[in-house]
Write a protein that holds these residues in place. Structure first.
Motif, short mmCIF file in Angstrom:
data_model
loop_
_atom_site.label_atom_id
_atom_site.label_comp_id
_atom_site.label_asym_id
_atom_site.label_seq_id
_atom_site.Cartn_x
_atom_site.Cartn_y
_atom_site.Cartn_z
N GLN A 63 0.85 -1.20 0.00
CA GLN A 63 0.00 0.00 0.00
C GLN A 63 0.88 1.24 0.00
N ALA A 64 0.55 2.18 -0.88
CA ALA A 64 1.33 3.41 -0.98
C ALA A 64 1.23 4.23 0.31
N ARG A 65 0.05 4.28 0.89
CA ARG A 65 -0.14 5.04 2.12
C ARG A 65 0.74 4.49 3.25
N ALA A 66 0.88 3.16 3.32
CA ALA A 66 1.72 2.53 4.34
C ALA A 66 3.20 2.85 4.10
N VAL A 67 3.60 2.94 2.85
CA VAL A 67 4.99 3.30 2.52
C VAL A 67 5.28 4.72 3.01
N VAL A 68 4.38 5.64 2.71
CA VAL A 68 4.58 7.03 3.13
C VAL A 68 4.60 7.12 4.66
N ALA A 69 3.70 6.42 5.32
CA ALA A 69 3.66 6.45 6.79
C ALA A 69 4.95 5.91 7.38
N GLU A 70 5.49 4.85 6.82
CA GLU A 70 6.73 4.27 7.34
C GLU A 70 7.92 5.21 7.15
N VAL A 71 8.03 5.82 5.97
CA VAL A 71 9.15 6.73 5.70
C VAL A 71 9.06 7.96 6.60
N LEU A 72 7.85 8.51 6.76
CA LEU A 72 7.70 9.69 7.61
C LEU A 72 7.98 9.36 9.07
N ALA A 73 7.57 8.17 9.51
CA ALA A 73 7.85 7.76 10.89
C ALA A 73 9.35 7.61 11.12
N GLU A 74 10.07 7.10 10.13
CA GLU A 74 11.53 6.99 10.25
C GLU A 74 12.19 8.36 10.30
N ARG A 75 11.70 9.28 9.48
CA ARG A 75 12.25 10.64 9.49
C ARG A 75 12.00 11.32 10.84
N ARG A 76 10.81 11.10 11.39
CA ARG A 76 10.47 11.67 12.70
C ARG A 76 11.37 11.09 13.78
N ALA A 77 11.56 9.78 13.74
CA ALA A 77 12.42 9.13 14.74
C ALA A 77 13.87 9.63 14.64
N LYS A 78 14.32 9.88 13.42
CA LYS A 78 15.68 10.39 13.23
C LYS A 78 15.82 11.79 13.83
N LEU A 79 14.79 12.63 13.64
CA LEU A 79 14.83 13.96 14.23
C LEU A 79 14.81 13.90 15.76
N LEU A 80 14.02 12.98 16.31
CA LEU A 80 13.93 12.87 17.76
C LEU A 80 15.20 12.30 18.39
N ALA A 81 15.97 11.56 17.62
CA ALA A 81 17.20 10.97 18.14
C ALA A 81 18.30 12.02 18.33
#
Length: 108
Positions: A31-49
């Motif tokens: 699912q394209a929506r799941a791909v976008v959600a996963e990439v954005l969650a990784e970017r968010r986690a990287k910022l929080l780290a």
């Protein structure tokens, strides 16, 4: 993954996102929506780290808190977007019908 789907993913994630990475994620998540959600969650986690704000007195100040807020808004707004592979409302789905097979003549 077709070109329309790839263009939609790039519109959501930016043109610098690796095409092969997107294709691998889509093959895994389907699912394209799941791909976008996963990439954005990784970017968010990287910022929080990393520290969100760093100041060197009189030299430079780096503040990532607005980037974090923007990512969180984008993640929250993801549910309202229409992805190219989303099912259309009222579209007929695939129904599975089973029926027993019976011989036309009984054997004696």
């Amino acid at each position: 993954m077709d070109l329309i789907l790839l263009a939609w993913l790039r519109a959501q994630l930016g043109t610098t996102t690796d095409e092969h990475d997107l294709a691998d994620r889509y093959a895994r998540l389907h699912q394209a929506r799941a791909v976008v959600a996963e990439v954005l969650a990784e970017r968010r986690a990287k910022l929080l780290a990393e520290p969100l704000r760093m100041t060197v007195d009189g030299v430079v100040t780096i503040d990532q808190s607005n980037n974090l807020a923007g990512l969180e808004r984008q993640i929250a707004g993801l549910a309202e977007l229409v992805a190219p592979d989303d099912p259309v409302a009222g579209e007929a789905g695939i129904d599975l019908v089973t029926a027993p097979l019976v011989r036309s003549r009984r054997t004696r």
